[in-house]
Enzyme design. Structure first.
Site, short mmCIF file in Angstrom:
data_model
loop_
_atom_site.label_atom_id
_atom_site.label_comp_id
_atom_site.label_asym_id
_atom_site.label_seq_id
_atom_site.Cartn_x
_atom_site.Cartn_y
_atom_site.Cartn_z
N ALA A 1 -10.45 46.57 10.65
CA ALA A 1 -11.33 46.60 10.33
C ALA A 1 -11.57 47.78 9.91
O ALA A 1 -12.15 48.27 10.58
CB ALA A 1 -12.71 45.40 10.21
N GLY B 1 -8.37 44.01 13.26
CA GLY B 1 -8.07 42.98 11.69
C GLY B 1 -6.83 43.33 11.25
O GLY B 1 -6.27 42.66 10.52
N GLU C 1 -5.29 40.66 13.41
CA GLU C 1 -5.63 39.32 13.04
C GLU C 1 -4.60 39.43 11.90
O GLU C 1 -4.64 37.47 11.41
CB GLU C 1 -7.14 39.36 13.08
CG GLU C 1 -7.42 39.80 14.42
CD GLU C 1 -9.02 39.84 14.59
OE1 GLU C 1 -9.39 40.76 14.04
OE2 GLU C 1 -10.34 38.95 14.51
N GLU D 1 -10.79 45.72 19.48
CA GLU D 1 -12.50 46.19 18.81
C GLU D 1 -13.70 46.04 20.61
O GLU D 1 -14.49 46.82 20.10
CB GLU D 1 -13.01 44.48 18.59
CG GLU D 1 -12.68 44.01 17.40
CD GLU D 1 -10.90 43.88 17.23
OE1 GLU D 1 -10.35 43.69 18.18
OE2 GLU D 1 -10.22 42.80 16.40
#
Ligand code: CAA
Length: 258
Positions: A66, A109, A112, A132
């Protein structure tokens, strides 16, 4: 959305290809990119001319997570009220088979997002991880759940708690990726797999995807029951007739995708 800024979209035969395209940020997933990927995937999903979708990035990065610069100033209330990341759940509702063709970094992300896809084909230089924790946060796009289901508690716990990344070979051995291929062959191999899927009946491929995904949501008995009902519903399609008659006639099937 008429014009995409953060992705490239094209069609090759019955395969839709979505390429993440923020090279300056190693394809970091910002809000705009999420909206665009979902719009493109939904358009392909409802197009009877598309039988499989490939999601890919660059040789250097599938996606490095992200967008940290976008998230950094946000507070709990911003994240909670916007229900940040929840848009990605919609991608998991796309019913057309979705292949992640992953080279380079697939972190946070990015990892993911690859796991939201139905199967991952990895280049030899792919690296997967959920780093993260090094940023003072935890996964937010399903990583703690999908990684654990894919590779089991021991390795998932280690990766989520330490931020350690995993190379392509270990990822294949651990069950995260379907296949590892030389980097130069990644798109050809992903396309060959996508074309094989897209040559099947689209509704039947959708039912097959639905059946496998039920395994992650139910008990074995409920899952087997649901599979049987989906199997029975295949017999309401033209393509079941064609597939079986073609076998008996000793010729390749010519699916109408209906
Ligand atoms: N967000 C925003 N920008 C990013 C980014 C990210 N996740 N990852 C890389 N970039 C940017 C860098 O800031 C840099 O931009 P500038 O040139 O403007 O400084 C550019 O992309 C190139 O990156 P690097 O110079 O760092 O490239 P590198 O080859 O030295 O390192 C890397 C590559 C190891 C992937 C490193 O960029 C990195 O560690 N990225 C962050 C990985 C990460 O922590 N991801 C998790 C994000 S949080 C998350 O995803 C939450 C969630 O659960 C959904």
């Amino acid at each position: 959305m008429s014009e995409f800024e953060t992705i490239l979209v094209k069609q090759e035969g019955r395969v839709g290809i979505i390429t993440l395209n923020r090279p300056e940020a190693l394809n970091a997933l910002n809000v705009r990119l999420g909206t665009e990927v979902l719009a493109a995937a939904r358009a392909f999903d409802t197009d009877p001319g598309i039988g499989a979708i490939i999601l890919t990035g660059s040789e250097r990065a599938f996606a490095a997570g992200a967008d940290i610069k976008e998230m950094a100033p946000r507070g709990f209330a911003d994240m909670y009220v916007e229900d940040f990341f929840s848009g990605w759940d919609e991608l998991a509702r796309v019913r057309t088979p979705l292949i992640a063709a992953v080279a380079g970094h697939a972190l946070g992300g990015g990892c993911e997002l690859a796991m939201i896809c139905d199967l991952i084909i990895a280049a030899e230089n792919a690296r997967f991880g959920q780093p993260e924790i090094k940023l003072g946060v935890i996964p937010g796009m399903g990583g703690s759940q999908r990684l654990t289901r894919a590779i089991g508690k021991a390795k998932a716990m280690e990766m989520v708690l330490t931020g350690r990344t995993m190379g392509a070979e270990e990822a294949e051995r651990s069950g995260l990726v379907a296949r590892v291929v030389p980097a130069a062959e990644l798109m050809d191999q992903a396309l060959a797999t996508a074309e094989a899927i897209a040559s099947m009946s689209k509704p039947i491929a959708m039912l097959a995807k639905e059946a496998v995904n039920i395994a992650f949501e139910t008990s074995l008995a409920e899952g087997v029951h649901a599979e049987r009902r989906l199997n029975h519903s295949c017999f309401a399609t033209e393509d079941q007739k064609e597939g079986m008659v073609a076998f008996i006639d000793k010729r390749p099937p010519n699916f109408s995708h209906k």
